[in-house]
Structure formats: C-alpha cells, structure tokens
Design a protein around this motif. Structure first.
Motif, PDB file in Angstrom:
ATOM      1  N   ARG A  31      34.580  40.789  32.989  1.00 48.15           N
ATOM      2  CA  ARG A  31      35.667  40.057  32.330  1.00 48.15           C
ATOM      3  C   ARG A  31      36.251  40.909  31.213  1.00 48.15           C
ATOM      4  O   ARG A  31      35.531  41.518  30.423  1.00 48.15           O
ATOM      5  N   ASN A  32      37.563  40.964  31.171  1.00 47.73           N
ATOM      6  CA  ASN A  32      38.256  41.709  30.124  1.00 47.73           C
ATOM      7  C   ASN A  32      38.212  40.891  28.851  1.00 47.73           C
ATOM      8  O   ASN A  32      38.745  39.782  28.788  1.00 47.73           O
ATOM      9  N   GLU A  33      37.593  41.437  27.822  1.00 44.97           N
ATOM     10  CA  GLU A  33      37.457  40.721  26.558  1.00 44.97           C
ATOM     11  C   GLU A  33      38.548  41.098  25.562  1.00 44.97           C
ATOM     12  O   GLU A  33      38.486  40.734  24.397  1.00 44.97           O
ATOM     13  N   ALA A  34      39.566  41.818  26.030  1.00 42.61           N
ATOM     14  CA  ALA A  34      40.606  42.290  25.116  1.00 42.61           C
ATOM     15  C   ALA A  34      41.979  41.712  25.448  1.00 42.61           C
ATOM     16  O   ALA A  34      42.988  42.260  25.064  1.00 42.61           O
ATOM     17  N   ASP A  35      42.026  40.616  26.206  1.00 40.58           N
ATOM     18  CA  ASP A  35      43.318  40.039  26.560  1.00 40.58           C
ATOM     19  C   ASP A  35      44.039  39.558  25.314  1.00 40.58           C
ATOM     20  O   ASP A  35      43.464  38.858  24.470  1.00 40.58           O
ATOM     21  N   GLY A  38      46.520  35.619  26.188  1.00 35.53           N
ATOM     22  CA  GLY A  38      45.932  34.334  26.520  1.00 35.53           C
ATOM     23  C   GLY A  38      45.412  34.231  27.935  1.00 35.53           C
ATOM     24  O   GLY A  38      44.646  33.312  28.246  1.00 35.53           O
ATOM     25  N   GLU A  39      45.796  35.145  28.811  1.00 38.24           N
ATOM     26  CA  GLU A  39      45.312  35.124  30.179  1.00 38.24           C
ATOM     27  C   GLU A  39      43.977  35.856  30.249  1.00 38.24           C
ATOM     28  O   GLU A  39      43.800  36.917  29.661  1.00 38.24           O
ATOM     29  N   SER A  40      43.046  35.284  30.975  1.00 40.50           N
ATOM     30  CA  SER A  40      41.738  35.919  31.140  1.00 40.50           C
ATOM     31  C   SER A  40      41.717  36.649  32.479  1.00 40.50           C
ATOM     32  O   SER A  40      41.900  36.033  33.532  1.00 40.50           O
ATOM     33  N   THR A  41      41.497  37.953  32.412  1.00 39.95           N
ATOM     34  CA  THR A  41      41.485  38.770  33.629  1.00 39.95           C
ATOM     35  C   THR A  41      40.148  39.480  33.759  1.00 39.95           C
ATOM     36  O   THR A  41      39.336  39.521  32.827  1.00 39.95           O
ATOM     37  N   GLY A  42      39.920  40.047  34.922  1.00 35.78           N
ATOM     38  CA  GLY A  42      38.702  40.797  35.155  1.00 35.78           C
ATOM     39  C   GLY A  42      38.905  41.839  36.230  1.00 35.78           C
ATOM     40  O   GLY A  42      39.933  41.841  36.931  1.00 35.78           O
ATOM     41  N   ILE A  43      37.934  42.724  36.354  1.00 39.74           N
ATOM     42  CA  ILE A  43      37.936  43.712  37.433  1.00 39.74           C
ATOM     43  C   ILE A  43      36.643  43.555  38.215  1.00 39.74           C
ATOM     44  O   ILE A  43      35.645  43.036  37.697  1.00 39.74           O
ATOM     45  N   ALA A  44      36.665  43.989  39.468  1.00 37.64           N
ATOM     46  CA  ALA A  44      35.489  43.888  40.320  1.00 37.64           C
ATOM     47  C   ALA A  44      34.988  45.274  40.682  1.00 37.64           C
ATOM     48  O   ALA A  44      35.780  46.182  40.945  1.00 37.64           O
ATOM     49  N   ILE A  45      33.674  45.417  40.688  1.00 39.97           N
ATOM     50  CA  ILE A  45      33.035  46.616  41.227  1.00 39.97           C
ATOM     51  C   ILE A  45      32.572  46.264  42.633  1.00 39.97           C
ATOM     52  O   ILE A  45      31.689  45.419  42.813  1.00 39.97           O
ATOM     53  N   ASP A  46      33.201  46.887  43.620  1.00 43.22           N
ATOM     54  CA  ASP A  46      33.057  46.540  45.037  1.00 43.22           C
ATOM     55  C   ASP A  46      33.616  45.142  45.279  1.00 43.22           C
ATOM     56  O   ASP A  46      33.989  44.421  44.345  1.00 43.22           O
ATOM     57  N   ARG A  63      42.423  35.689  36.898  1.00 43.65           N
ATOM     58  CA  ARG A  63      42.735  36.526  38.058  1.00 43.65           C
ATOM     59  C   ARG A  63      42.043  37.878  37.922  1.00 43.65           C
ATOM     60  O   ARG A  63      41.715  38.328  36.817  1.00 43.65           O
ATOM     61  N   LEU A  64      41.842  38.526  39.062  1.00 43.91           N
ATOM     62  CA  LEU A  64      41.368  39.910  39.103  1.00 43.91           C
ATOM     63  C   LEU A  64      42.552  40.855  39.114  1.00 43.91           C
ATOM     64  O   LEU A  64      43.564  40.588  39.777  1.00 43.91           O
ATOM     65  N   THR A  65      42.427  41.952  38.385  1.00 42.49           N
ATOM     66  CA  THR A  65      43.506  42.948  38.360  1.00 42.49           C
ATOM     67  C   THR A  65      43.183  44.173  39.196  1.00 42.49           C
ATOM     68  O   THR A  65      44.076  44.778  39.779  1.00 42.49           O
ATOM     69  N   HIS A  66      41.903  44.555  39.260  1.00 36.98           N
ATOM     70  CA  HIS A  66      41.518  45.788  39.931  1.00 36.98           C
ATOM     71  C   HIS A  66      40.183  45.616  40.656  1.00 36.98           C
ATOM     72  O   HIS A  66      39.325  44.856  40.201  1.00 36.98           O
ATOM     73  N   VAL A  67      40.036  46.348  41.755  1.00 33.45           N
ATOM     74  CA  VAL A  67      38.747  46.533  42.410  1.00 33.45           C
ATOM     75  C   VAL A  67      38.428  48.021  42.393  1.00 33.45           C
ATOM     76  O   VAL A  67      39.256  48.847  42.788  1.00 33.45           O
ATOM     77  N   LEU A  68      37.227  48.364  41.929  1.00 33.80           N
ATOM     78  CA  LEU A  68      36.752  49.747  41.938  1.00 33.80           C
ATOM     79  C   LEU A  68      35.626  49.829  42.965  1.00 33.80           C
ATOM     80  O   LEU A  68      34.608  49.151  42.838  1.00 33.80           O
TER      81      LEU A  68
END
Length: 627
Positions: A31-35, A38-46, A63-68
C-alpha cells in the motif's frame, strides 16, 4: 498451485502496509502510504490469477497502479490480462521481457522434437501481454509512490529478480521462487537449464550469498511462509544447494570463493576475472579508476540451453570485490576487442548502472551500434551504443596508460588487439585469436577461426607479424590461460600461420577463382529489416568479382509473392577482384510477415552462383511493433 489450506484467509498483513494474497502464487500488495489526493493506491509483486483485484477493499486500497513481476512463470502472472483491463501497468525483469510481451514468438519457434533444452520457458504465459516497461536492475525505482530496489537473483529462472522495500525500519525482500523456506526451494526442476549442467543451482547459491549481504529483516517468497531470519534461511539454502551442485560435478566448486575472490593479479595493476565466461581483464589506474577489457557474462556458472534472449543473463556480481579489494572508485570504461556476445553482453549494464563508457575499435563499433545490419554469428540482441570509436593502428591515452589499437582479423574480420605497458610489462590483449597454450615441439597452437566470421587465409600470417613487432612479454586471451612470451612461441605462430595459408591454397580452386575461404561473393545489408505493411525496404547489394578477369555481374532480386523491386535487376561492370555496391528498393504488400526472405540471384561473367545471398524482413501492422 499454492500449498496453502483452503480455509485460510485469502489476505493477511505480513508487514506494515504489506499484504499477502493467496493465489496460484503468493501475491504481495504494498500500500502506498504517501498518497496526497486522498486516494489509496498500491502496487503488486507478481499477480497470480488476479485474485488481488477482488480483495482491494480488505487491504484499504482503492486501486492498483503497478505490477512488478519477479519472473515469467505462468503461476506468477496468468492473470495479467485482468491487470491490463483494470488499467494497471506491468513491469518485468529485463532479461525476460520477451517471455511476456512476445511470448507468442517463443511458442512458434521453440524446438519441441529432439529437445535438449530443459528450461521451463514453456511454463510461460499462453499469450503475450502489453508490458509498460522493464525494471532497472541494481537500482531503485518508484512505482505508484512505492520505491523498491531491484537485484538480479537468477536460479529459479535465468532472469529472476528480487525486489527490496524499506518500510518502517524493515528491509523486506520479495524473492519470487528463489527460496521456499529456510534451506528449501519451491522447485529443483526449474533450476535445471540445460541437459547435463548445473547452471541454475549454482546461480541460486550465488544469489543467496549476495542477498545475505543486504541486511534483510524479512523474506517474502512466492511460495512458502515469510522468513524472519533471512540470513540464516539463505545461508542454509546456499549450503544445501552447494552440496547438490558438487554432487553432480567431478570436483567441488567453491562458489563463495568465486564470489569473494573473482580476480587474479597478473600484475599489480592488471587483473583477470576468473569467473567470467570469456576472460575479462581490469586495468587499474592509480586514480582509483578501472578500465574493464571485454565484459560478457560475469560470474558465470555455464550457459543455459537455447539462444533466446532469456537464456543469456549478464550481471555485475564481481564488482563489489573490485571495490573492496582493489580500492576502485569508478568503473570508467569498458573496452571491447570484438563484438561477440560473450565479450560484450555486460557492457550495456555497466553503462546503465556504473555510467561506464563503451569504447570500441573503429572496425567493431559499427557492428555494436547496428547489429541488424550484419549477417554474423554471436551478435548481441540489441544495439550497444559506442561512446568512443578508436582508430586502428593509433594510440590513445587513458590516465597513465598509452594503449595502441591494432587490427587483428582472424577469429573474426572485425576485431582488434590492444598493446600497452603496465607495471613494466608489455601486454598484448588478443581476444579470441588463438588459445595461446601451444608449446613448441609438444603441442600445437589452436588458431581459432570460423568461416562465418569472415576469416581470410592470411589473417594469422598478419597477426604473427604483428606480435613480432609488438614484442609482448605477456599475452592474454579471451578464453585461455595467459602466457609469458618467448621467441620460440612467436616462431611457432608464424610457422602455423604459413601452414594455414598452404592448406587453404591446396584445398580451394584459387587458380580459377578468387573466392575467400568464407565463400561469400555477394551479400545484402541490412540483413535484418523491419517495416510496416505496404512500406518499402532499402537494401544494399554488394558484389565482388571472383573471376580472374573483368566481368559483368548481373543481380536479379528474388521476392515474396506480391512484392516488387526497383530496379528489377542490377548490372555491375567489375574489374578483377573489384567490389561494388548498388541499392534495391523493395515494396511490400499489405500482409504481415515474419522473416520474409529477400534473395539475390547472382551471375558474374559465366559463373552462375544462383540465389547466393538473402536478407530477412519483418512486416508488421503498426509502428509500435517495430521495436
């Protein structure tokens, strides 16, 4: 499939703001803690099958922004089409880009019958997916407000990477399938890359050792439970996997020693990297700068089966020892003797990570800059831009050293040797010209020539004369032990060079035709071409007159059905031995094609050579597909 019990919760928080999602593999969502909006975003590993998208609310994410991706296997990414539909960007390991974006090519071209390639590339996606970009190895990068550092960790696959996250004072490593549990792996079969060798298991050991130095607090594997004592877990795996490697070798292999002491001092300021697939040398300056001479596959454990991009992995595993043991502050230059992949593969990574410049001889630089132009073996997959082109038979200065560039055809037409003095020793760098292991009166020298490298029968005569002029005290080569030079050895090289000339004169019809040993009278350039449907391709046809008299060369293009050419034929008037080049403009049709063949039917005087040379053309529907 995942080994987790079905009744377990599909989502759990394994570190502050880091969630594990049970799927075909464990998917980790950060989870991105620097939004700020006001929107909470995150990235996924795999990404597994995409189950993470169904549980975003449970993770407090909108929502997810990126998959690595850590690697290309299907259980890691079979749901990536869902990610694309949701507007999520996909970033993949650079070595395995083609197994995501162009995996259809693998499915069409991979050998199936009589197959000795044991790599699990057939566990790739069934269809290609759009990839936004590749992740930068050895560097930190931000994705959706989350910063991770990318480290190469081959073993489970050739291109596998580990992502390191710093969060709330913890250093967390997302290791993919490198490790399953302390001392265990998810799959041994995946580490077997070729039929009888142990490249993957040995690479896994080296990857473990390198991760042990990263001061990690938590390991998060794609299969298996989180590990709170990373160093102990990795050390146990390295120990056990080393025993496995040694059980399949005729003698033990101290992989830790290779990693910690990769360099051998030939002189105090000239080092040999003993771990490289082709010998790599380091010239040390008193300023703390280093020049690396040839840099292909560093810290190699062998070459995996196949020649696709994902089978060839350069990395920078020896550089920490160079800094630690020899006080190197900057890797300034990588200097290349010739263009073969085992000598140049790591140069782009040195440029990207170390900001090293690539310097190459004037006869080598064009091939590095534009490999598609040439029909030659052992070309690297991508252009390697050359920062400084070095004139042949001239001397350049690098810090306290004067280095002379000598043309050195033989192993390949496009090669150079380097002569310089270091620590009072005159050194000649010879690339792959010969194995420099011959012993006068006991063992012949192996003169390393291949006809597709455009060998000419007097090349070794010229190199023997060159060595006599340079008078080196020490010769170093691309694949064999260095040697201290004496006159008897130089005499032997000259004798064997004359023997090569005599053998070719006896075997070839040189009285009738002036045909070089490679047999090439005409060629087309560029050899590999890309164009959109309906577009035109401009090709240069070069013809040399091998007839022992002036003659007329007639060249007829041979095209795929529906294509046209201007002019419809070429007529070149050539003196004996003369070479001339003329242009053909080929118009394609509206059909997409892969590797469409364009040939030239060549007649010189009364010598009918037929469809003597060809070029390849990829025809694609969209400009975006030309990359």
């Amino acid at each position: 499939m995942s080994t987790h019990a079905a009744e377990e919760a599909p989502v759990s928080e394994v570190a502050p703001g880091v969630f594990r999602v049970r799927d075909t593999c464990d998917v980790y969502v950060i989870r991105n803690e620097a939004d700020a909006d006001g929107e909470s975003t995150g990235i996924a590993i795999d990404f597994g099958s995409g189950t993470a998208l169904d549980h975003l609310q449970a993770m407090g994410i909108d929502r997810l922004t990126h998959v690595l991706m850590t690697h290309h296997h299907r259980d890691q990414g079979q749901g990536l089409p869902r990610a694309i539909q949701a507007g999520v960007e996909i970033h993949v390991p650079p070595v395995e880009f083609g197994l995501f974006a162009h995996v259809d090519h693998m499915w069409v071209t991979r050998p199936i019958a009589n197959d000795y390639n044991l790599r699990q590339d057939k566990f790739s996606l069934l269809e290609p997916v759009h990839v936004t970009g590749t992740v930068p190895e050895y560097r930190a990068a931000g994705y959706g407000g989350v910063t991770v550092t990318v480290l190469p960790t081959p073993g489970h696959t050739t291109g596998s990477v580990t992502y390191i996250l710093e969060r709330d004072g913890l250093r967390i490593a997302f290791t993919g399938d490198l490790i399953y549990a302390p001392g265990k792996v998810w799959s041994l079969a995946a580490t077997q890359w070729s039929y009888t060798e142990n490249e993957g298991p040995a690479m896994a050991v080296l990857s473990c050792y390198q991760l042990m130095d990263e001061r990690l607090d938590l390991l998060l594997p794609s299969h298996g439970e989180p590990m709170n004592d990373p160093r102990a877990a990795l050390e146990l795996l390295a120990e056990r996997m080393s025993r496995y490697v040694d059980s399949r070798r005729p003698y033990p292999w101290d992989l830790r020693d290779r990693l910690e002491r990769p360099f051998v001092e030939l002189t105090p300021h000239l080092l040999l990297n003993r771990t490289a697939n082709s010998c790599s040398y380091v010239l040390l300056s008193e300023t703390g700068a280093a020049m690396i001479i040839d840099y292909g596959y560093d810290m190699t454990t062998g070459l995996p089966a196949g020649t696709d991009r994902a089978s060839r992995r350069p990395w920078l595993a020896s550089l920490p020892a160079l800094r630690r043991d020899y006080g190197v502050t900057d890797v300034e230059v990588v200097l290349l003797t010739h263009y073969h992949d085992d000598h140049v593969a790591g140069a782009p990574l040195l440029r990207e990570v170390e900001e090293a410049e690539v310097w190459a001889p004037a006869n080598v630089a064009p091939i590095l800059n534009d490999p598609d132009h040439y029909d030659l073996p052992c070309l690297w997959y991508d252009p390697i831009p050359v920062d400084r082109e070095l004139p042949l038979e001239e001397t350049f200065t690098w810090h306290e050293y004067q280095i002379t560039v000598h043309e050195l055809p033989g192993h390949t037409l496009y090669a150079a040797g380097f002569a310089f003095e270091v620590d009072g020793v005159r050194v000649m760098v010879t690339g792959d010209q010969q194995d420099i292991q011959g012993v006068p009166g006991e063992r012949r020298e192996i003169l390393n020539y291949q006809y597709r490298n455009l060998f000419r029968m007097d090349d070794f005569r010229k190199s023997a004369a060159l060595y006599r002029r340079v008078a080196p005290g020490l010769m170093v080569s691309g694949h064999w032990k260095h040697r201290w030079v004496d006159d008897a050895y130089l005499d032997m090289l000259a004798e064997q060079a004359e023997e090569v000339v005599q053998i070719h004169q006896e075997l070839l019809p040189l009285d009738e035709l002036d045909i070089q040993p490679d047999g090439v009278v005409a060629h087309i350039a560029p050899y590999r071409n890309r164009v959109t449907t309906g577009g035109k391709v401009r090709l240069d046809v070069t013809v040399r007159n091998p007839v022992r008299a002036a003659a007329e060369a007639i060249v007829h293009p041979v095209l795929p059905e529906g294509w046209s050419c201007a002019p419809e034929a070429l007529v070149l008037k050539l003196e004996e031995g003369e070479t001339a080049t003329a242009e053909l403009v080929i118009a394609t049709d509206g059909e997409e094609r892969r590797r469409a063949r364009v040939a030239v039917d060549v007649t010189v005087g009364t010598l009918r050579l037929g469809q003597h040379a060809e070029a390849l053309v990829d025809v694609v529907a969209d400009d975006a597909d030309l990359g």
